[in-house]
Design a protein around this motif. Structure first.
Motif, PDB file in Angstrom:
ATOM      1  N   MET A   1      12.926 -85.459 -21.440  1.00 25.22           N
ATOM      2  CA  MET A   1      11.855 -86.342 -21.437  1.00 25.22           C
ATOM      3  C   MET A   1      12.174 -87.573 -22.017  1.00 25.22           C
ATOM      4  SD  MET A   1       8.593 -83.830 -22.358  1.00 25.22           S
ATOM      5  CE  MET A   1       7.683 -85.081 -22.489  1.00 25.22           C
ATOM      6  N   ASN A   2      12.897 -87.519 -23.155  1.00 26.39           N
ATOM      7  CA  ASN A   2      13.397 -88.716 -23.903  1.00 26.39           C
ATOM      8  C   ASN A   2      14.375 -89.610 -22.996  1.00 26.39           C
ATOM      9  OD1 ASN A   2      12.021 -88.037 -26.343  1.00 26.39           O
ATOM     10  ND2 ASN A   2      13.749 -86.940 -27.208  1.00 26.39           N
ATOM     11  N   CYS A   3      15.049 -89.015 -22.327  1.00 27.38           N
ATOM     12  CA  CYS A   3      15.772 -89.735 -21.338  1.00 27.38           C
ATOM     13  C   CYS A   3      14.999 -90.585 -20.251  1.00 27.38           C
ATOM     14  CB  CYS A   3      16.885 -88.903 -20.497  1.00 27.38           C
ATOM     15  SG  CYS A   3      18.040 -88.000 -21.752  1.00 27.38           S
ATOM     16  N   TYR A   4      13.995 -89.773 -19.707  1.00 25.50           N
ATOM     17  CA  TYR A   4      13.157 -90.056 -18.512  1.00 25.50           C
ATOM     18  C   TYR A   4      12.461 -91.552 -19.068  1.00 25.50           C
ATOM     19  CZ  TYR A   4      14.434 -86.047 -15.975  1.00 25.50           C
ATOM     20  OH  TYR A   4      15.148 -85.080 -15.335  1.00 25.50           O
ATOM     21  N   HIS A   5      11.970 -91.099 -20.444  1.00 23.41           N
ATOM     22  CA  HIS A   5      11.175 -92.109 -21.101  1.00 23.41           C
ATOM     23  C   HIS A   5      11.953 -93.659 -21.332  1.00 23.41           C
ATOM     24  CE1 HIS A   5       7.082 -90.510 -22.030  1.00 23.41           C
ATOM     25  NE2 HIS A   5       7.795 -89.458 -22.785  1.00 23.41           N
ATOM     26  N   CYS A   6      13.191 -93.423 -21.405  1.00 34.14           N
ATOM     27  CA  CYS A   6      14.002 -94.500 -21.630  1.00 34.14           C
ATOM     28  C   CYS A   6      14.144 -95.277 -20.150  1.00 34.14           C
ATOM     29  CB  CYS A   6      15.478 -94.177 -22.098  1.00 34.14           C
ATOM     30  SG  CYS A   6      15.468 -93.636 -23.710  1.00 34.14           S
ATOM     31  N   LEU A   7      14.622 -94.328 -19.267  1.00 35.20           N
ATOM     32  CA  LEU A   7      14.486 -94.764 -17.842  1.00 35.20           C
ATOM     33  C   LEU A   7      13.158 -95.549 -17.631  1.00 35.20           C
ATOM     34  CD1 LEU A   7      16.305 -94.926 -15.097  1.00 35.20           C
ATOM     35  CD2 LEU A   7      15.045 -92.782 -14.468  1.00 35.20           C
ATOM     36  N   ARG A   8      12.197 -95.028 -17.781  1.00 32.34           N
ATOM     37  CA  ARG A   8      10.661 -95.471 -17.491  1.00 32.34           C
ATOM     38  C   ARG A   8      10.637 -96.920 -18.220  1.00 32.34           C
ATOM     39  NH1 ARG A   8       5.149 -92.593 -18.311  1.00 32.34           N
ATOM     40  NH2 ARG A   8       3.871 -94.277 -17.206  1.00 32.34           N
ATOM     41  N   GLU A   9      10.811 -97.130 -19.361  1.00 31.26           N
ATOM     42  CA  GLU A   9      10.779 -98.536 -20.093  1.00 31.26           C
ATOM     43  C   GLU A   9      11.638 -99.503 -19.593  1.00 31.26           C
ATOM     44  OE1 GLU A   9      11.881 -97.303 -24.246  1.00 31.26           O
ATOM     45  OE2 GLU A   9      10.006 -96.122 -24.409  1.00 31.26           O
ATOM     46  N   ASN A  10      12.827 -99.115 -18.832  1.00 34.00           N
ATOM     47  CA  ASN A  10      13.939-100.019 -18.298  1.00 34.00           C
ATOM     48  C   ASN A  10      13.753-100.663 -16.864  1.00 34.00           C
ATOM     49  OD1 ASN A  10      16.126-100.627 -20.349  1.00 34.00           O
ATOM     50  ND2 ASN A  10      15.422 -98.544 -20.738  1.00 34.00           N
ATOM     51  N   VAL A  11      13.213 -99.585 -16.241  1.00 32.76           N
ATOM     52  CA  VAL A  11      12.965 -99.737 -14.788  1.00 32.76           C
ATOM     53  C   VAL A  11      11.507 -99.688 -14.178  1.00 32.76           C
ATOM     54  CG1 VAL A  11      15.334 -99.110 -14.406  1.00 32.76           C
ATOM     55  CG2 VAL A  11      13.408 -97.447 -13.957  1.00 32.76           C
ATOM     56  N   GLY A  12      10.670 -99.261 -15.225  1.00 35.56           N
ATOM     57  CA  GLY A  12       9.068 -99.072 -14.711  1.00 35.56           C
ATOM     58  C   GLY A  12       8.850 -97.814 -14.059  1.00 35.56           C
ATOM     59  N   GLU A  13       7.609 -97.824 -13.256  1.00 34.95           N
ATOM     60  CA  GLU A  13       7.253 -96.612 -12.536  1.00 34.95           C
ATOM     61  C   GLU A  13       8.163 -96.470 -11.501  1.00 34.95           C
ATOM     62  OE1 GLU A  13       5.065 -94.358 -13.579  1.00 34.95           O
ATOM     63  OE2 GLU A  13       4.319 -95.420 -15.363  1.00 34.95           O
ATOM     64  N   ILE A  14       8.573 -95.200 -11.455  1.00 34.86           N
ATOM     65  CA  ILE A  14       9.288 -94.579 -10.217  1.00 34.86           C
ATOM     66  C   ILE A  14       8.498 -93.564  -9.310  1.00 34.86           C
ATOM     67  CG2 ILE A  14      11.576 -93.571  -9.506  1.00 34.86           C
ATOM     68  CD1 ILE A  14      12.960 -94.466 -11.872  1.00 34.86           C
ATOM     69  N   VAL A  15       8.358 -93.871  -8.107  1.00 39.67           N
ATOM     70  CA  VAL A  15       7.576 -92.669  -7.377  1.00 39.67           C
ATOM     71  C   VAL A  15       8.405 -92.251  -6.342  1.00 39.67           C
ATOM     72  CG1 VAL A  15       5.487 -92.214  -6.022  1.00 39.67           C
ATOM     73  CG2 VAL A  15       5.565 -94.343  -7.787  1.00 39.67           C
ATOM     74  N   PRO A  16       9.204 -91.557  -6.468  1.00 32.94           N
ATOM     75  CA  PRO A  16       9.986 -90.749  -5.565  1.00 32.94           C
ATOM     76  C   PRO A  16       9.258 -89.714  -4.601  1.00 32.94           C
ATOM     77  CG  PRO A  16      10.177 -89.410  -7.569  1.00 32.94           C
ATOM     78  CD  PRO A  16       9.439 -90.668  -7.970  1.00 32.94           C
ATOM     79  N   ALA A  17       9.876 -89.853  -3.304  1.00 34.60           N
ATOM     80  CA  ALA A  17       9.421 -88.886  -2.512  1.00 34.60           C
ATOM     81  C   ALA A  17       9.846 -87.430  -2.582  1.00 34.60           C
ATOM     82  CB  ALA A  17       9.552 -89.480  -0.721  1.00 34.60           C
ATOM     83  N   TRP A  18      11.152 -87.549  -3.125  1.00 30.69           N
ATOM     84  CA  TRP A  18      12.007 -86.158  -3.101  1.00 30.69           C
ATOM     85  C   TRP A  18      12.606 -86.173  -4.693  1.00 30.69           C
ATOM     86  CZ3 TRP A  18      11.158 -83.410   1.296  1.00 30.69           C
ATOM     87  CH2 TRP A  18      10.778 -84.187   2.357  1.00 30.69           C
ATOM     88  N   PHE A  19      12.794 -84.980  -5.258  1.00 36.95           N
ATOM     89  CA  PHE A  19      13.352 -84.831  -6.268  1.00 36.95           C
ATOM     90  C   PHE A  19      14.589 -83.698  -6.251  1.00 36.95           C
ATOM     91  CE2 PHE A  19      14.369 -83.190 -10.193  1.00 36.95           C
ATOM     92  CZ  PHE A  19      14.123 -84.073 -11.389  1.00 36.95           C
ATOM     93  N   MET A  20      15.779 -84.053  -6.428  1.00 34.34           N
ATOM     94  CA  MET A  20      16.905 -83.045  -6.205  1.00 34.34           C
ATOM     95  C   MET A  20      17.600 -82.762  -7.602  1.00 34.34           C
ATOM     96  SD  MET A  20      20.148 -82.609  -3.687  1.00 34.34           S
ATOM     97  CE  MET A  20      18.954 -82.640  -2.210  1.00 34.34           C
ATOM     98  N   SER A  21      17.793 -81.767  -7.860  1.00 34.83           N
ATOM     99  CA  SER A  21      18.367 -81.830  -9.368  1.00 34.83           C
ATOM    100  C   SER A  21      19.291 -80.452  -9.658  1.00 34.83           C
ATOM    101  CB  SER A  21      17.428 -81.673 -10.366  1.00 34.83           C
ATOM    102  OG  SER A  21      16.584 -80.364 -10.618  1.00 34.83           O
ATOM    103  N   ASP A  22      19.868 -80.405 -10.756  1.00 33.96           N
ATOM    104  CA  ASP A  22      20.394 -78.901 -10.785  1.00 33.96           C
ATOM    105  C   ASP A  22      19.623 -77.981 -10.679  1.00 33.96           C
ATOM    106  OD1 ASP A  22      22.162 -76.968 -11.755  1.00 33.96           O
ATOM    107  OD2 ASP A  22      22.966 -78.082 -13.457  1.00 33.96           O
TER     108      ASP A  22
END
Length: 338
Positions: free
Chosen positions: A224-245
């Motif tokens: 969550m902390n990582c994603y918050h940093c991402l959000r602060e730097n690039v703004g809102e992200i609205v993906p259609a798909w999410f692929m992860s481990d």
């Protein structure tokens, strides 16, 4: 399939016999992954390389053999004999360190076979090799196989590539129908260094990471902390798909920061790795190989009705004997409902 192979060969070899060549270079698409088959007609050898593993090699070669026999008979009016032919599965092929560089590794494997040299590249060399390939395509010739190659590719090729792209890419290199939706791909590459990275598509249509999070933990709070940093730097992200481990916390942490919406996909590479890691509970190598073959059949199936039929057959077979029942419980608990 064999019909598509036949169409492609007929289109490219309308006048020449395909058996007049010394080598066949056959890129192999395994659903979401690329491997390479080289048919050496000079020395009667099938070379197969995969930068993840070579388990699929014999299956690929088995599908090539009937095509070669029929083609040989049609062109030369004779039967192709297999006396003296050998199969070499290139287990020594360097392994990729991510989920998207398989194509480059496959090309390098074919190059090494044709130049009769051992592979000396690693994952760290891939950015340079991309420029090498681009340079060769633009120049219409191959770089020499020598130490000078690295100097040429890392200096002249890189500069030439950047100049070419900046001069010719005045608009998005992707047609409207290929504009990529924002995708998130996160991978845990080792227990000691977790490196999640959300990729976008570059000018070659390949994924490349736009952010890195380095940590020896991968729990929900940290993500969550990582994603918050991402959000602060690039703004809102609205993906259609999410692929992860395969670990669930990657997705749940994303939803907690960016909100619900993206459709959760399972990464074939991670699913395959998890299955192979748990097959040992069966305790019989021959049975493990049979089960793995069954799993790969429906894992690579793209037709939904056929997939469901193959999946149900696999579940029934796993629950049929005590040897495979423990693996069957694991498989049903973690994957069937997903």
């Amino acid at each position: 399939g064999s019909y598509q192979v036949e169409q492609a060969v007929n289109h490219n070899f309308r006048k020449d016999s395909v058996f007049s060549f010394d080598y066949w270079i056959v890129p192999v698409h395994l659903g979401v992954h690329w491997a390479m088959l080289v048919v050496d007609l000079l020395h009667n050898v099938f070379w197969y390389g995969d930068s993840m593993d070579c388990f699929s090699g014999l299956r690929v070669i088995a599908r090539m053999i009937p095509y070669m026999e029929q083609r040989y008979k049609n062109e030369l009016n004779s039967e192709l004999t297999w006396t003296g032919w050998k199969v070499h599965l290139c287990w020594e092929m360097p392994e990729q360190g991510n989920d998207y560089d398989c194509g480059i590794f496959s090309l390098k494997m074919a190059e090494c076979i044709l130049q009769k040299r051992d592979p000396d590249h690693t994952q760290d060399d891939i950015p340079r090799i991309r420029y090498e390939i681009l340079y060769e395509l633009m120049k219409g010739c191959l770089l020499p196989s020598c130490p000078a190659r690295k100097e040429i590719s890392s200096n002249g090729a890189a500069a030439m590539a950047h100049q070419h792209l900046s001069a010719n890419t005045t608009q998005s290199p992707f047609p409207d129908q290929r504009q990529p939706t924002t995708q998130s791909l996160f991978t845990s590459q080792s227990q000691s260094a977790m490196q999640p990275s959300p990729p976008k598509l570059d000018e070659f249509g390949e994924g490349f990471p736009v952010a890195w999070f380095l940590s020896n933990r991968e729990d929900h709070i940290l993500l969550m902390n990582c994603y918050h940093c991402l959000r602060e730097n690039v703004g809102e992200i609205v993906p259609a798909w999410f692929m992860s481990d395969d670990a669930e916390q990657y997705y749940t942490a994303w939803v907690a920061v960016f909100g619900p919406g993206p459709h959760k996909l399972l990464c074939t590479w991670h699913v395959d790795r998890a299955w192979r890691g748990n097959l040992s509970v069966i305790g019989d190598k021959e049975v493990e190989a049979q089960v793995y073959h069954t799993l790969r059949l429906f894992l690579e199936e793209t037709d939904t009705p056929t997939f469901e039929i193959l999946l149900q057959k696999a579940v029934d077979q796993l629950n049929l004997t005590t040897t495979t029942r423990d693996f069957g419980k694991y498989f049903c608990q973690y994957y069937v409902h997903r």
